[in-house]
Design a protein around this motif. Structure first.
Motif, short mmCIF file in Angstrom:
data_model
loop_
_atom_site.label_atom_id
_atom_site.label_comp_id
_atom_site.label_asym_id
_atom_site.label_seq_id
_atom_site.Cartn_x
_atom_site.Cartn_y
_atom_site.Cartn_z
N LEU A 1 1.42 -102.13 -7.06
CA LEU A 1 1.82 -100.73 -6.90
C LEU A 1 3.17 -100.49 -7.55
O LEU A 1 3.39 -99.45 -8.19
CB LEU A 1 1.87 -100.38 -5.41
CG LEU A 1 2.10 -98.91 -5.07
CD1 LEU A 1 1.00 -98.05 -5.66
CD2 LEU A 1 2.18 -98.71 -3.56
N ALA A 2 4.09 -101.44 -7.41
CA ALA A 2 5.40 -101.30 -8.04
C ALA A 2 5.28 -101.25 -9.56
O ALA A 2 5.97 -100.47 -10.22
CB ALA A 2 6.30 -102.47 -7.61
N ARG A 3 4.41 -102.08 -10.13
CA ARG A 3 4.21 -102.05 -11.58
C ARG A 3 3.61 -100.72 -12.02
O ARG A 3 3.97 -100.18 -13.08
CB ARG A 3 3.32 -103.22 -12.01
CG ARG A 3 4.00 -104.58 -11.96
CD ARG A 3 3.20 -105.61 -12.75
NE ARG A 3 1.90 -105.85 -12.15
CZ ARG A 3 1.67 -106.79 -11.23
NH1 ARG A 3 2.66 -107.57 -10.80
NH2 ARG A 3 0.46 -106.96 -10.74
N ALA A 4 2.68 -100.20 -11.23
CA ALA A 4 2.06 -98.92 -11.57
C ALA A 4 3.10 -97.80 -11.56
O ALA A 4 3.13 -96.94 -12.44
CB ALA A 4 0.93 -98.61 -10.61
N ARG A 5 3.97 -97.82 -10.55
CA ARG A 5 5.02 -96.79 -10.47
C ARG A 5 5.99 -96.90 -11.64
O ARG A 5 6.41 -95.89 -12.21
CB ARG A 5 5.77 -96.92 -9.14
CG ARG A 5 4.94 -96.52 -7.93
CD ARG A 5 5.68 -96.81 -6.64
NE ARG A 5 4.91 -96.37 -5.48
CZ ARG A 5 5.23 -96.63 -4.22
NH1 ARG A 5 6.32 -97.36 -3.95
NH2 ARG A 5 4.48 -96.18 -3.24
N LEU A 6 6.37 -98.14 -11.99
CA LEU A 6 7.27 -98.33 -13.12
C LEU A 6 6.63 -97.85 -14.42
O LEU A 6 7.30 -97.22 -15.25
CB LEU A 6 7.64 -99.81 -13.23
CG LEU A 6 8.56 -100.19 -14.40
CD1 LEU A 6 9.90 -99.46 -14.28
CD2 LEU A 6 8.78 -101.70 -14.45
N ALA A 7 5.34 -98.12 -14.58
CA ALA A 7 4.65 -97.68 -15.79
C ALA A 7 4.62 -96.16 -15.88
O ALA A 7 4.83 -95.58 -16.96
CB ALA A 7 3.23 -98.24 -15.81
N VAL A 8 4.37 -95.49 -14.76
CA VAL A 8 4.33 -94.03 -14.76
C VAL A 8 5.71 -93.47 -15.10
O VAL A 8 5.85 -92.59 -15.96
CB VAL A 8 3.85 -93.50 -13.39
CG1 VAL A 8 4.09 -91.99 -13.29
CG2 VAL A 8 2.38 -93.81 -13.20
#
Length: 491
Positions: free
Chosen positions: A439-446
């Motif tokens: 989830l942290a990686r997804a937020r960083l990507a967004v």
């Protein structure tokens, strides 16, 4: 929108939950845009299309800033993940393929503007999806009222412009002041999404008879403008959408079709009265409908056939990369045009078979998703909203097959708002949450994608404005008035 995500399932919270003002502001921002963009004429310069583009960028930049809010960011990430792997991969292929195509094109700056804009438009759709889930019925009401208010304002603008032209004894022109926004090339791409939305408050909200009559009047007046402008792509899209609603909707379809029929017939009556009253008035020029439908004959269709051939020739010349995002108008064909007047042909010729094919597949997925949403509807107010939104989205997508529906600012915004609205209502929530690290990686990507898109668009659009600002008025027809028009080769 993979197989598990297409079946409609209500995912809307019935109550508005306010954990601070930042959660309400994005909805207010989108609603205000829908209300005032149709009549936006600031006259900052004579290049009114530039004004429309910069208003759009203001909305998109504001939307990007709200992603910094934790709850909104979580809602956007959740919407992205719930799209399903197929849809996410298609979006990534479209965007990454667009970047590669632009890097190899003759106008990489123009391509960078296109891709940055597209990334922000995807974010807007995800944001609207998150707002529907967060605020439930409040988002439905706000968007429905905003769309109706925008239609009402543009109708009022038309009659005021007509009245003042008669009082002042000057000819009414369909180019200005009324149709600076709503010309034949621009108006239909906005109308196609809004026309079927007009009965939504009447069908789904608890309104008094007075308010319902007022909304019927607004809808009839807006349909009268369609009768006057007479764009054929909108009529074709209306027929296709009406057939889909009739065949797929289980209940409530007659109420939906009846409300639209009343507005269409009312619009025809207003059009007929307008034509009769102004037929002998010198100050009223011939309306576009008479010219575009009666006198043009097959000329417009022949021109579109030529443009389609030019797009296919461009695709054959560069099948993998295309000519570059936003650069169809730079090709120098015998029939100059900024785009091939067909969204699929534009995507394929500019992005190539792979990335452009991904874009076409996304459009097809949206149509399938809307059709299944119609089929899963029942008779409740909430499901009637789903039917209306799905129908409006299908009508806009159908119209884009015959026009530059993915080129103009307000048409782009309407496509993303309608897509996000329908996804927020019908897209199932993920049953298995991601691990904290994922989830942290997804937020960083967004966040990083949004930041990169905003920075690129801001820097290059400022540079673009500096170049076109000093151009003489006589050269306007040779440059785009905004970058997506696709003819500007100087920069």
């Amino acid at each position: 929108m993979t197989e598990h995500a297409i079946a409609p399932k209500q995912a809307v919270s019935p109550q508005l939950r306010l954990d601070g003002l930042p959660q309400v502001l994005p909805l207010m921002l989108v609603s205000l845009y829908l209300m005032f963009a149709p009549v936006w004429t600031p006259v900052i310069s004579s290049r009114v299309y530039d004004d429309a583009r910069y208003l759009q960028l203001g909305l998109l930049m504001g939307s990007a800033l709200f992603v910094l809010h934790a709850r909104i960011r979580s809602g956007v990430v959740s919407a992205w993940l719930d799209l399903g792997s197929t849809t996410r991969w298609l979006l990534l292929v479209l965007l990454v393929g667009g970047v590669a195509s632009g890097a190899l094109s003759d106008a990489p700056q123009l391509a960078a503007l296109e891709i940055g804009l597209m990334m922000q438009l995807v974010l807007l759709a995800l944001l609207v999806c998150a707002l529907v889930r967060l605020h439930g019925a409040t988002t439905d009401r706000a968007l429905a009222v905003a769309a109706c208010a925008g239609a009402g304002l543009i109708g009022a603008q038309f009659w005021l412009a007509q009245t003042f032209s008669l009082i002042e004894g000057r000819p009414f022109t369909w180019v200005a002041p009324f149709l600076n926004f709503a010309n034949v090339r621009f108006f239909s791409q906005y109308q196609a999404y809004v026309l079927l939305l007009l009965p939504l408050p009447i069908l789904a909200l608890p309104l008094s008879k007075v308010w319902k009559l007022a909304l019927y009047a607004v809808g009839a007046n807006f349909w009268a403008l369609q009768w006057m402008v007479g764009t054929r792509a909108v009529w074709v899209a209306l027929v296709v959408t009406t057939v889909m609603v009739f065949l797929l909707t289980r209940r409530g379809r007659m109420a939906f079709l009846r409300a639209n029929a009343l507005m269409i017939i009312g619009g025809a009556m207003i059009f007929g009265g307008y034509l009769a009253l102004t037929s002998k008035v010198e100050q009223v020029t011939e309306i576009p409908q008479i010219h575009s439908v009666v006198k043009r004959g097959s000329g417009s269709i022949d021109a579109r056939v030529v443009l389609a051939r030019e797009a296919l020739d461009a695709l054959a010349d560069k099948p993998l990369t295309g000519v570059g995002p936003g650069q169809f108008g730079l090709l120098g064909f015998a029939l100059p045009a900024a785009h091939p007047h067909s969204a699929p042909l534009q995507l394929l010729s500019e992005y190539g078979l792979i990335a452009g094919g991904a874009g076409c597949a996304l459009g097809l997925l949206l149509v399938v998703f809307a059709a299944r949403s119609m089929r899963g509807s029942h008779s409740s107010d909430g499901d009637m909203i789903t039917v209306v939104v799905a129908a409006a989205l299908v009508m806009g997508l159908t119209e884009s097959l015959f026009s530059g529906g993915i080129v103009m600012p307000h048409g782009q915004i309407m496509l993303c708002v309608m897509s996000g609205w329908l996804l927020g209502r019908c897209l199932p929530l993920q049953t298995q949450p991601l691990a904290p690290a994922q989830l942290a990686r997804a937020r960083l990507a967004v966040l990083s994608s949004v930041a990169a898109a905003v920075i690129v668009t801001t820097m290059l659009s400022v540079e673009y404005w500096g170049v076109v600002w000093d151009m003489p008025i006589s050269a306007q027809r040779w440059h785009p008035h905004f970058w997506q028009y696709g003819r500007f080769a100087t920069w």
